[in-house]
Design an enzyme around this catalytic site. Structure first.
Site, PDB file in Angstrom:
ATOM      1  N   LYS A  69      23.563  23.962  44.395  1.00  0.00           N
ATOM      2  CA  LYS A  69      24.484  23.304  43.473  1.00  0.00           C
ATOM      3  C   LYS A  69      25.813  23.157  44.205  1.00  0.00           C
ATOM      4  CE  LYS A  69      23.774  26.860  40.612  1.00  0.00           C
ATOM      5  NZ  LYS A  69      23.512  26.326  39.289  1.00  0.00           N
ATOM      6  N   ARG A  70      26.741  22.401  43.596  1.00  0.00           N
ATOM      7  CA  ARG A  70      28.066  22.333  44.199  1.00  0.00           C
ATOM      8  C   ARG A  70      28.613  23.757  44.399  1.00  0.00           C
ATOM      9  NH1 ARG A  70      30.505  17.097  44.985  1.00  0.00           N
ATOM     10  NH2 ARG A  70      32.368  18.301  45.441  1.00  0.00           N
ATOM     11  N   HIS A 102      31.737  17.195  29.739  1.00  0.00           N
ATOM     12  CA  HIS A 102      30.914  17.970  30.666  1.00  0.00           C
ATOM     13  C   HIS A 102      31.605  19.207  31.205  1.00  0.00           C
ATOM     14  CE1 HIS A 102      27.700  14.926  31.199  1.00  0.00           C
ATOM     15  NE2 HIS A 102      28.693  14.076  30.964  1.00  0.00           N
ATOM     16  N   LYS A 119      30.664  29.037  39.840  1.00  0.00           N
ATOM     17  CA  LYS A 119      29.206  29.112  40.028  1.00  0.00           C
ATOM     18  C   LYS A 119      28.813  30.369  40.818  1.00  0.00           C
ATOM     19  CE  LYS A 119      28.757  24.045  39.952  1.00  0.00           C
ATOM     20  NZ  LYS A 119      27.830  23.731  38.849  1.00  0.00           N
ATOM     21  N   THR A 157      21.625  21.629  34.980  1.00  0.00           N
ATOM     22  CA  THR A 157      20.366  20.871  34.836  1.00  0.00           C
ATOM     23  C   THR A 157      19.387  21.321  35.911  1.00  0.00           C
ATOM     24  OG1 THR A 157      21.500  19.124  36.051  1.00  0.00           O
ATOM     25  CG2 THR A 157      21.224  18.794  33.687  1.00  0.00           C
ATOM     26  N   LYS A 190      15.161  22.260  35.996  1.00  0.00           N
ATOM     27  CA  LYS A 190      14.192  21.789  37.000  1.00  0.00           C
ATOM     28  C   LYS A 190      13.436  22.971  37.601  1.00  0.00           C
ATOM     29  CE  LYS A 190      17.429  18.087  37.912  1.00  0.00           C
ATOM     30  NZ  LYS A 190      18.591  17.673  38.711  1.00  0.00           N
TER      31      LYS A 190
HETATM   32  C1  F58 Z   1      28.455  18.982  35.316  1.00  0.00           C
HETATM   33  N1  F58 Z   1      29.727  18.423  35.647  1.00  0.00           N
HETATM   34  C2  F58 Z   1      28.585  20.360  34.694  1.00  0.00           C
HETATM   35  N2  F58 Z   1      31.121  17.200  37.018  1.00  0.00           N
HETATM   36  O1  F58 Z   1      29.310  21.197  35.568  1.00  0.00           O
HETATM   37  C3  F58 Z   1      27.182  20.914  34.482  1.00  0.00           C
HETATM   38  O2  F58 Z   1      27.240  22.148  33.832  1.00  0.00           O
HETATM   39  C4  F58 Z   1      26.388  19.939  33.631  1.00  0.00           C
HETATM   40  O3  F58 Z   1      25.048  20.316  33.569  1.00  0.00           O
HETATM   41  C5  F58 Z   1      26.442  18.538  34.221  1.00  0.00           C
HETATM   42  O4  F58 Z   1      27.779  18.128  34.409  1.00  0.00           O
HETATM   43  C6  F58 Z   1      25.768  17.525  33.338  1.00  0.00           C
HETATM   44  O5  F58 Z   1      26.214  17.639  32.029  1.00  0.00           O
HETATM   45  C7  F58 Z   1      29.871  17.688  36.769  1.00  0.00           C
HETATM   46  O6  F58 Z   1      28.921  17.462  37.487  1.00  0.00           O
HETATM   47  C8  F58 Z   1      31.473  16.514  38.130  1.00  0.00           C
HETATM   48  O7  F58 Z   1      30.714  16.310  39.052  1.00  0.00           O
HETATM   49  C9  F58 Z   1      32.883  16.004  38.178  1.00  0.00           C
HETATM   50  C10 F58 Z   1      32.889  14.538  38.558  1.00  0.00           C
HETATM   51  C11 F58 Z   1      34.304  14.028  38.698  1.00  0.00           C
HETATM   52  C12 F58 Z   1      35.076  14.826  39.675  1.00  0.00           C
HETATM   53  C13 F58 Z   1      35.067  16.297  39.302  1.00  0.00           C
HETATM   54  C14 F58 Z   1      33.659  16.826  39.148  1.00  0.00           C
END
Ligand code: F58
Length: 783
Positions: A520-521, A340, A526, A628, A632
């Protein structure tokens, strides 16, 4: 329905209607809905056994499921009955739904994706389990105090949780540390129980129900009675508290050093419990472990469960007596890995010392796996253990049958960057599965007005066949349809504006404004700081020429920053500071308003997305794996302003370039620009708007009481600017003015919005799951 709710209120909750609180009613309704999932749940399990079908196991540290009651009601098609029953019982349906706390067992996109995928697997009738951790505290609750993020503990489990079934009989002892004798006999130094809690996950129409099994850590030695009797009360409970720590909190990020060990424990804890559970279920039905790849597909959601690979090899060798090569082959045929992120700081690696102390046998197995791989691939130059670290991405890759990226661009970048060498050795292994989102939650239920309109025109076939939305296109020639489409959006905006104006101090949102949304985060890549900088420049331009016919805008932001991510927290602070100044400016505040909505979560997204006109997807090209939220928004008829990054590329291809506001450098251009010395300073010099906006930030225009407060942000953007905010600013400004012009033509805008809806059907998570079934899992659906 009314009787069912009443019975649960009396006999499960133990209240009379007169004494029942909102929560009691909500619990009673939830239990009544849960009851109705049970038969399909048992039947799904029975069918799977009878068919001897391949099962899919989705291992994920995060399942960001959000509220479950409405989801259950909608998927079982019980909405009318529940709302009628509640009305007769004197309760308000919407209030009951809104009473449920969000299950925030995830950080962001990765966790939400897992939740969408579970729902789609049920909708398609794919026999599947989700496996994760039952965190006592989900992602922190964000408060904004004096413009700053403050983290508060999240407490969803402090009240009874209606959806789960505790399974005390399904538990496994998970060991850590200790020593290895004779090369293979591992005697852990400590251990905890992993105890299962099951939540049913119903698909559309309630025809198939899968299980989300979350593990909770329990002490193997509950309580030291001797110490208690000596009056050492705290000490008596110490081992219990330590054990429970493992499933206590969701990690808000993996960037801090402290807690690293606990994170690794969490990863092993849930991976090991899941693998044992999978093997137990397999062995209850089949006798030959060599059949595992034929009957089981395990998906590793990022590298967090990567230790499942060595654990499976360990169990097959050390406990089931298979030889190493055969065990390895079986494991590799069973496991798959989804990547990811390509951000180097987010690729997991563990110090060997820590790893070896916690999982000595696994470290030895990893070496053997690595050695076997190197032997089979003599030209390989890298290895899993490198510079004192254990690299989980490499481990996952070499343990996997298939490795996938989450958008076309991201998958290609995986091949050319982080996994270039492994891709050369295994050119068939990496495949793409562009992410998707469930239409049940992200259109049907979160946007009633739009989904009702679509239903009037197309029926409900699109709900589990989202490409049917293409059939809306002929309706775009019908002015009545476009009017109704616009009316739905305006009503959604009006609802949101009402709510925001009541809850956000200083804000006067007007539904006639363009609702421009970035949720988003908070992360530098971003680029929320690009957005707020453009907001500042726009405000300055408006002040210069208040009568220049500006398109009124509401800039909405929401998102959490990792608690240790100082720069991201400063961005939040700056947004709030700008909002304060801009919203109070009498010259501009009919044309421009800014809000930062606290505590972004799934439920807030469900409120915001249907009300958005413009979707901000403005990451530095090459950094957002997919996104994602972008899907949406498009589905709900927001136009995107975005870079060629992640799934934006595919969204633009599908909705049409003329219905997407593209700006910014491409991935290649980003790399080239970074190589230019002083690229940021040059960009600032070339754009007087940018220079002026930065000067306002640097000179304390938004922090008069502490003028230096935001200097760090300004210095970063005009100095190192790794994420190229300065270099992309001019083109972003240009695209935003194009958006202004387009929005001013309301009829045309609505048409373009409706085209976004009509052409976003491909982004259904049902399509994505079909892709996984066909290209990765080789499993059949049973519906
Ligand atoms: C996200 N990653 C990607 N990671 O940033 C986003 O582009 C993508 O659409 C999504 O995954 C699904 O494929 C993401 O959300 C985290 O939240 C990590 C979890 C573990 C700690 C660090 C952040």
């Amino acid at each position: 329905m009314k009787d069912a709710i009443g019975r649960h209120l009396s006999y499960s909750i133990g209240k009379t209607p007169g004494a029942a609180t909102l929560r009691d009613w909500r619990m009673a309704v939830s239990l009544a809905i849960r009851d109705r999932m049970a038969d399909a749940w048992f039947a799904s399990t029975r069918r799977t056994y009878e068919a001897g079908a391949k099962r899919v196991y989705y291992l994920s540290m995060e399942f960001l499921v959000g509220r479950l009651l409405e989801d259950g009601i909608v998927n079982l098609r019980l909405e009318e009955r529940v709302s009628e029953a509640l009305a007769e019982l004197g309760q308000d349906y919407a209030e009951v739904i809104a009473d449920e706390p969000d299950a925030a067992l995830g950080n962001g996109g990765l966790g939400r994706l897992a939740a969408c995928y579970l729902e789609s697997m049920s909708t398609l009738g794919c026999p599947a389990y989700g496996y994760g951790i039952r965190y006592e505290h989900g992602l922190f609750r964000q408060q904004i105090v004096d413009g700053r993020q403050v983290e508060r503990p999240e407490t969803w489990l402090q009240q009874p949780h209606a959806w789960e079934f505790e399974r005390p009989e399904s538990r496994y002892e998970i060991g850590f540390g200790g020593s290895v004798r004779d090369g293979t006999v591992w005697t852990p130094g400590e251990s905890v129980w992993a105890e299962a809690f099951d939540t049913p996950v119903a698909g559309w129409n309630g025809r198939w129900v899968n299980t989300l099994r979350l593990w909770s850590a329990k002490p193997t030695e509950p309580f030291d009675l001797d110490r208690f009797n000596r009056g050492e009360y705290a000490a008596a409970a110490e081992s219990e508290a330590l054990a429970r720590t493992i499933s206590r909190v969701l990690y808000p990020d993996d960037t801090t050093e402290q807690g690293k060990e606990l994170r690794l424990k969490q990863e092993y804890f849930f991976s090991a419990a899941s693998i044992r559970d999978i093997l137990r279920r397999f062995e209850s039905q089949f006798s030959d472990l060599r059949q595992l790849p034929e009957k089981v597909a395990i998906q590793l959601n990022d590298t967090h469960p990567a230790i499942a690979g060595p654990e499976l090899v360990r169990l097959l060798c050390d406990e089931k007596g298979l030889d190493f090569d055969e065990a390895l082959q079986i494991a590799q045929g069973t496991l798959n890995y989804t990547n990811h992120t390509l951000l180097p700081e987010a690729l997991e690696h563990w110090p060997e010392g820590l790893f070896g102390r916690l999982l000595p046998r696994h470290l030895a197995i990893i070496d053997r796996i690595d050695h076997a791989h190197a032997k089979a691939n003599p030209s390989r130059t890298s290895s899993v253990r490198d510079h004192g670290q254990v690299k989980m991405g490499e481990l996952s890759f070499i343990m996997a049958n298939r490795v996938n990226g989450v958008s076309a661009l991201h998958t290609e970048l995986m091949k050319s960057t982080v996994f270039a060498e492994l891709h050369r050795l295994h050119p068939e292994r990496i495949v793409n599965q562009t992410n998707g989102v469930t239409p049940r939650r992200w259109l049907l239920s979160c946007n009633r007005r739009l989904s009702t309109l679509i239903e009037e025109r197309l029926g409900l076939g699109w709900v589990d066949d989202l490409e049917q939305l293409h059939d809306l296109e002929p309706h775009l020639d019908d002015p009545a349809f476009l009017d109704a489409y616009a009316a739905a959006k305006t009503a959604n905006k009006a609802d949101l504006a009402d709510w925001m104006n009541r809850t956000q101090e200083g804000l006067t949102a007007d539904p006639a404004m363009m609702f421009d949304v970035q949720i988003k985060r908070i992360h530098e890549y971003k680029r929320q700081h690009l957005n707020i900088l453009e907001t500042i420049a726009l405000w300055q331009a408006m002040r210069d020429a208040p009568n220049a016919g500006w398109t009124p805008r509401l800039k909405l932001f929401a998102g959490k920053a990792a608690p240790g991510y100082v720069f991201a927290k400063e961005i939040i602070h700056l947004i709030n500071a700008v909002a304060k100044v801009v919203n109070a400016d009498k010259i501009t505040n009919k044309m421009l308003q800014v809000a930062f909505l606290p505590n972004y979560n799934v439920s807030l997204a469900e409120k915001l997305i249907p009300a958005a006109d413009l979707s901000e997807q403005i990451s530095t090209a090459g950094k957002e794996a997919s996104g994602t939220g972008n899907m949406k928004f498009a589905l709900n008829g927001a136009l995107t302003i975005g870079t060629l990054d992640g799934a934006n590329v595919e969204i633009r291809d599908r909705v049409g370039a003329e219905n997407f506001f593209l700006f910014g450098m491409t991935t290649d251009e980003v790399d080239q620009r970074r190589a230019i010395p002083d690229h940021a300073a040059k960009a600032v010099e070339a754009d007087s708007r940018l220079a002026r906006a930065l000067a306002a930030v640097r000179d304390g225009r938004f922090s008069p009481e502490d003028p230096g407060l935001f200097r760090g942000i300004a210095d970063n953007i005009s100095g190192p600017d790794y994420f190229l905010v300065a270099s992309d600013f001019s083109d972003y400004w240009r695209a935003q003015r194009e958006v202004d012009g387009a929005f001013a033509n309301a009829g045309d805008w609505t048409r373009r919005a409706a085209l976004n809806t009509a052409r976003s059907g491909w982004f259904s998570s049902d399509r994505a799951i079909r892709g996984y079934l066909d290209d990765i899992w080789g499993a059949e659906t049973l519906l």
